[in-house]
Design an enzyme around this catalytic site. Structure first.
Site, mmCIF file in Angstrom:
data_model
loop_
_atom_site.group_PDB
_atom_site.id
_atom_site.type_symbol
_atom_site.label_atom_id
_atom_site.label_comp_id
_atom_site.label_asym_id
_atom_site.label_seq_id
_atom_site.Cartn_x
_atom_site.Cartn_y
_atom_site.Cartn_z
ATOM 1 N N SER A 1 4.206 10.902 8.217
ATOM 2 C CA SER A 1 4.689 11.672 6.769
ATOM 3 C C SER A 1 5.627 12.881 7.023
ATOM 4 C CB SER A 1 3.134 12.314 6.224
ATOM 5 O OG SER A 1 3.212 11.489 5.081
ATOM 6 N N TRP B 1 0.600 -1.266 0.262
ATOM 7 C CA TRP B 1 0.028 0.058 0.256
ATOM 8 C C TRP B 1 0.689 1.307 0.115
ATOM 9 C CZ3 TRP B 1 -5.012 0.806 0.939
ATOM 10 C CH2 TRP B 1 -5.729 2.491 1.142
ATOM 11 N N GLU C 1 -4.420 18.598 7.081
ATOM 12 C CA GLU C 1 -3.039 17.754 7.058
ATOM 13 C C GLU C 1 -2.045 17.742 5.522
ATOM 14 O OE1 GLU C 1 -4.428 13.851 7.636
ATOM 15 O OE2 GLU C 1 -5.146 13.660 5.711
ATOM 16 N N ARG D 1 -0.140 16.725 13.159
ATOM 17 C CA ARG D 1 1.199 16.204 12.201
ATOM 18 C C ARG D 1 1.856 16.533 10.898
ATOM 19 N NH1 ARG D 1 -3.693 13.289 12.173
ATOM 20 N NH2 ARG D 1 -4.421 13.856 10.949
ATOM 21 N N ASP D 2 2.920 15.899 10.118
ATOM 22 C CA ASP D 2 3.396 15.931 8.526
ATOM 23 C C ASP D 2 4.099 17.299 8.788
ATOM 24 O OD1 ASP D 2 1.803 14.497 8.661
ATOM 25 O OD2 ASP D 2 -0.396 15.068 7.251
ATOM 26 N N GLN E 1 4.383 6.780 2.103
ATOM 27 C CA GLN E 1 3.470 6.074 3.423
ATOM 28 C C GLN E 1 3.462 4.902 2.571
ATOM 29 O OE1 GLN E 1 2.033 7.814 6.411
ATOM 30 N NE2 GLN E 1 4.570 8.174 6.269
ATOM 31 N N ASP F 1 0.741 9.024 1.019
ATOM 32 C CA ASP F 1 1.084 9.585 0.793
ATOM 33 C C ASP F 1 3.058 10.134 -0.455
ATOM 34 O OD1 ASP F 1 -0.642 10.781 2.338
ATOM 35 O OD2 ASP F 1 0.153 11.758 4.004
ATOM 36 N N TRP G 1 -8.264 8.977 0.049
ATOM 37 C CA TRP G 1 -8.801 7.898 0.882
ATOM 38 C C TRP G 1 -10.410 7.283 1.029
ATOM 39 C CZ3 TRP G 1 -5.537 6.209 4.222
ATOM 40 C CH2 TRP G 1 -3.899 6.622 4.594
HETATM 41 C C1 FRU Z 1 -2.730 12.470 4.819
HETATM 42 C C2 FRU Z 1 -1.979 11.405 6.682
HETATM 43 C C3 FRU Z 1 -0.963 12.497 7.053
HETATM 44 C C4 FRU Z 1 -0.498 11.225 7.876
HETATM 45 C C5 FRU Z 1 -0.465 9.815 6.828
HETATM 46 C C6 FRU Z 1 -0.310 8.929 7.352
HETATM 47 O O1 FRU Z 1 -2.884 11.726 3.538
HETATM 48 O O2 FRU Z 1 -3.170 11.290 6.792
HETATM 49 O O3 FRU Z 1 -2.016 13.602 7.824
HETATM 50 O O4 FRU Z 1 0.941 11.521 7.954
HETATM 51 O O5 FRU Z 1 -1.111 9.919 5.421
HETATM 52 O O6 FRU Z 1 -0.333 8.134 6.752
#
Ligand code: FRU
Length: 494
Positions: free
Chosen positions: A101, A37, A222, A162-163, A56, A40, A306
């Site tokens: 991410s 799979w 995100e 995050r990110d 990811q 990001d 998603w």
């Molecule tokens: C965005 C997200 C990010 C997170 C990652 C997890 O698609 O939800 O915010 O870091 O994917 O896989």
């Protein structure tokens, strides 16, 4: 830890021998995972004159994101990709339920990878915490996480924090982060982007809130990115929780931008536009940009959304990246996206070139092709991308009276549409690749990125009264290989 990791590698190798990736929908020239799979794009960077893209990655299943790792690939031209070994495993207390991410900067021959460590606490409230961490690579392949991680605990910003996207300006490092906060006035959860600064990449201080939702821009932002472009600043992010409104915001989550001014002395961002969606297709999310050595601001996105259940899940792989696109800003603060010029490296034989009458049919090779059309701007245009199964037909239309372009991939929720009028001639470039279509209208003023799943040969048909002044159609080479051996076989050969 080491024993666990060794076992895991053993498990991976045995898995990969058994893994069989069916390539009926596997992209010929877009980056996709060798198996498993992908979501990001992460750590988009240049190292020793090669582009690196992390992502990811769940190496254990194509059916679900699972516990995120960082997958890794590199390319000399952003077209031919070589898979590399997994760069980061979820093997520390602060990232044990996901190496989420993040981004990269390269300095002194070292790659600095900033990412979010996710830790789930099932059954508790909140049920997760997210920390910012740093890892370093001195050879562009092997990655070492800092012993002093996490570098930011973010106690006051938990749990959705995050990110990290990091850049350097002057002698200071900047990091933009996605966050959720509780808004007292509306008693609701809203999204925002936070700015941190650092002098040494390890010690970070909260600097400002770059921007936040007023209620209309969702509950979580995100993958924020922030950069200067053509004299202005762009905050690019992927908000969750924006309600559909007419032709806008039709996907589960959005990706878009706000243009404004930014003052590096005060760290204040002053927006001058509303939020604008970056792409109008069904499958475009979690963008990341790089400023490359040619001073191009290049954006790449996860070419999925998603919670969609793509048929490829059953084929041993899920997810791919869009074609990288060069960004520029118009005078009225709209982002333009042009496919990188290197994309032409993937062109194969010419399948059609010249004037094309309504009714013209061109059969693509191996379900992939690039189509370039030039037509009058005061006539409707309808192009069909067809294959043997009716459900995988894509209809692209330009309605000159309404000044509108539409992509219809059929089925439930098949239509995406937006206003657009060409400046001069109607120009359209389309990239088709086994299970995807990317449309660039005009000079990249409007794009659509959508997945579709053709079985059997793919044909292009000009329908109705759609005579066009010129049409060029190319086959496309394979620049990314389906890999059954966890990175030991590399990308396509030139
Ligand atoms: C965005 C997200 C990010 C997170 C990652 C997890 O698609 O939800 O915010 O870091 O994917 O896989």
């Amino acid at each position: 830890m080491m024993a666990a990791k060794r076992f895991f590698i053993f498990f991976l190798l045995s898995y990969s021998v058994a893994a069989s990736v069916n390539d009926r929908y596997y992209p010929r020239y877009h980056l996709a995972p060798p198996f498993g799979w992908m979501n990001d794009p992460n750590g988009f960077s240049e190292y020793n004159n090669e582009y690196h893209l992390f992502y990811q990655y769940n190496p254990n299943s194509s059916l679900e994101p699972g516990i995120a790792h960082w997958g890794h690939a590199k390319s000399k031209d952003l077209v031919y990709w070589e898979h590399l070994p997994i760069a980061m495993y979820p093997d520390e207390w602060y990232d044990r339920t996901g190496v989420f991410s993040g981004s990269a900067i390269v300095e002194d021959d070292k790659m600095y990878l900033f990412y979010t460590g996710n830790v789930n606490f099932p059954g508790q409230t909140p049920d997760h915490q997210q920390y910012q961490a740093l890892a370093i690579s001195t050879d562009g392949v092997n990655v070492r996480k800092l012993a002093s991680n996490p570098i930011i605990n973010g106690t006051e910003f938990q749990p959705d924090f995050r990110d990290p996207k990091v850049w350097k300006h002057g002698s200071t490092y900047y990091m933009v982060l996605g966050n959720s906060f509780h808004d007292e006035d509306s008693n609701s959860t809203l999204g925002r982007a936070l700015l941190y600064t650092s002098k040494d990449k390890e010690n970070w201080t909260f600097a400002s809130i770059l921007d936040e939702s007023d209620g209309s821009l969702g509950y979580m932002w995100e993958c924020p990115d922030f950069f200067e472009l053509d004299g202005r600043f762009v905050l690019l992010f992927s908000p969750q929780g924006i309600a559909p409104s007419g032709d806008k915001y039709r996907n589960l989550y959005q990706t878009g931008y706000i243009v404004g001014d930014f003052d590096y002395r005060t760290n204040i961002f002053t927006p001058k536009t509303d939020f604008i969606e970056l792409d109008h297709g069904h499958d475009y999310y979690a963008t990341q940009t790089i400023l490359d050595r040619f001073k191009r601001r290049i954006v790449i996105a996860w070419f999925d959304m998603w919670e969609q259940k793509y048929p490829e899940e059953r084929d041993g792989w899920t997810g791919q990246m869009t074609i990288p696109r060069v960004l520029s800003l118009t005078r009225d603060n709209r982002l333009i996206q042009k496919p990188i010029k290197e994309a032409s490296v993937a062109r194969g034989s010419s399948l059609f070139s010249g004037k094309a009458r309504a009714g013209t049919v061109v059969t693509l090779e191996d379900k992939a092709g690039e189509i370039n059309i030039r037509a009058p701007k005061n006539k409707n245009l309808e192009i069909l991308i067809e294959s043997s199964n009716e459900t995988s037909k894509v209809i692209v239309t330009y309605d000159y009276k309404k000044g509108q372009v539409t992509l219809d991939r059929g089925g439930k929720d098949g239509i995406r549409r937006t206003k657009w009028r060409p400046n001069g001639k109607l120009k359209l470039r389309a990239y088709i690749d086994a299970s995807s279509i990317e449309l660039f209208f005009g000079d990249g003023e409007v794009t659509f990125s959508s997945r579709f799943f053709p079985d059997g040969p793919v044909k292009l048909r000009l329908s109705g009264k759609s005579d066009v002044e010129s049409m060029k159609v190319y086959g496309m080479k394979r620049t990314v290989s389906v890999d059954h051996s966890n990175g030991e076989e590399n990308g396509g050969s030139k």
